[in-house]
Every structure is written in C-alpha cells, then in structure tokens.
Motif scaffolding. Structure first.
Motif, PDB file in Angstrom:
ATOM      1  N   SER A  40       0.779  -1.269  -0.123  1.00 17.98           N
ATOM      2  CA  SER A  40       0.043  -0.032   0.056  1.00 17.98           C
ATOM      3  C   SER A  40       0.885   1.277   0.010  1.00 17.98           C
ATOM      4  O   SER A  40       2.206   1.131   0.062  1.00 17.98           O
ATOM      5  N   ARG A  42       1.040   3.289   2.378  1.00 21.61           N
ATOM      6  CA  ARG A  42       1.558   3.473   3.780  1.00 21.61           C
ATOM      7  C   ARG A  42       2.569   2.456   4.216  1.00 21.61           C
ATOM      8  O   ARG A  42       3.030   2.629   5.225  1.00 21.61           O
ATOM      9  N   ASN A  82      -6.464   1.651  -2.759  1.00 17.40           N
ATOM     10  CA  ASN A  82      -7.183   3.081  -2.426  1.00 17.40           C
ATOM     11  C   ASN A  82      -7.655   3.229  -1.145  1.00 17.40           C
ATOM     12  O   ASN A  82      -8.878   3.830  -0.620  1.00 17.40           O
ATOM     13  N   GLN A  83      -7.027   2.908  -0.110  1.00 17.21           N
ATOM     14  CA  GLN A  83      -7.197   3.188   1.316  1.00 17.21           C
ATOM     15  C   GLN A  83      -8.085   2.144   2.001  1.00 17.21           C
ATOM     16  O   GLN A  83      -8.589   2.345   3.049  1.00 17.21           O
ATOM     17  N   TYR A  84      -8.686   1.248   1.259  1.00 13.97           N
ATOM     18  CA  TYR A  84      -9.530   0.086   2.007  1.00 13.97           C
ATOM     19  C   TYR A  84      -8.702  -1.221   2.073  1.00 13.97           C
ATOM     20  O   TYR A  84      -8.000  -1.570   0.968  1.00 13.97           O
ATOM     21  N   ARG A  97     -10.722   0.788   6.562  1.00 11.39           N
ATOM     22  CA  ARG A  97     -10.617   2.146   5.611  1.00 11.39           C
ATOM     23  C   ARG A  97      -9.561   3.013   6.605  1.00 11.39           C
ATOM     24  O   ARG A  97      -9.772   3.332   7.792  1.00 11.39           O
ATOM     25  N   TRP A  98      -8.437   3.797   6.063  1.00 10.36           N
ATOM     26  CA  TRP A  98      -7.762   4.591   6.493  1.00 10.36           C
ATOM     27  C   TRP A  98      -8.287   6.018   6.391  1.00 10.36           C
ATOM     28  O   TRP A  98      -8.980   6.438   5.459  1.00 10.36           O
ATOM     29  N   THR A  99      -8.477   6.767   7.559  1.00 11.35           N
ATOM     30  CA  THR A  99      -9.070   7.996   7.616  1.00 11.35           C
ATOM     31  C   THR A  99      -8.097   9.175   8.299  1.00 11.35           C
ATOM     32  O   THR A  99      -7.019   8.420   8.435  1.00 11.35           O
TER      33      THR A  99
END
Length: 108
Positions: A40, A42, A82-84, A97-99
């Motif tokens: 990812s 991250r 995509n952050q999921y 999910r990243w917030t």
C-alpha cells in the motif's frame, strides 16, 4: 525487495546485476501467510494468527488491536486498494479504511 518469513522480514538490496545482500529488518515478527501480504501507499500489510500488521520498510506495528477479540487463526488472505483493506481466513473477515484520524474497522 522485501522477503517475508515466519521468523521475520528481510530487505534485499541489489549490489550489482548478479548479486545482492539480504538484511534482517527490525520487525519483531513475520508471517506464514504469503497471500496476506499487500503493498500500500502506507507500507506493507500482512496478517498473522495474532492480528494485522503494517511493515514500513524498517519495522512493523500491530494495527488490529481494536478487533483482536474476534481475530482468529488463518490461513489469511488479503487485498488492499485506495485506502481500503480486506482480510479473511474463510471463516472471519475484516475490512478497514484509513481516515485522517486512524483506521475504521468493520467485520463482514
């Protein structure tokens, strides 16, 4: 290149076209579930029987503490885009999910 083993995580560095060196990272853990390894923006996510972890290229941190009571043993598989993220062992499934404030968890 990153190499995951049951006992840890190793970084492979190419020295030239035919040789390189393998160095153990500072990660305290590795994984036995290669299908759970997801790259990812991250870092690299991976699952173990004790939870979901994130490797940043140097060390790893456990992310799944909020859902640990419902986490179970593998074999874990994962996907991330995509952050999921979505991880399952065929019996239990988790998505996140990243917030801006951290991770939102849900169980499927």
């Amino acid at each position: 290149m990153v190499v995951f083993t049951a006992g840890g995580i190793f970084n492979y560095y190419a020295v030239d076209e035919v040789s390189g060196r393998l160095e153990k990272s500072h990660s305290p853990v590795g994984t036995t579930y290669p299908d759970s390894v997801c790259v990812s923006e991250r870092g690299i996510f991976f699952a173990r029987d004790d939870g979901l972890w994130l490797f940043d290229g140097v060390s790893s941190q456990k992310l799944s503490v909020p859902v640990d009571p419902t986490w179970s043993s593998g074999p874990w598989r994962g996907a991330y885009s995509n952050q999921y993220g979505f991880f399952t062992n065929g019996t239990v499934a988790f998505s996140f999910r990243w917030t801006g404030e951290g991770i939102e968890w849900s169980t499927a």
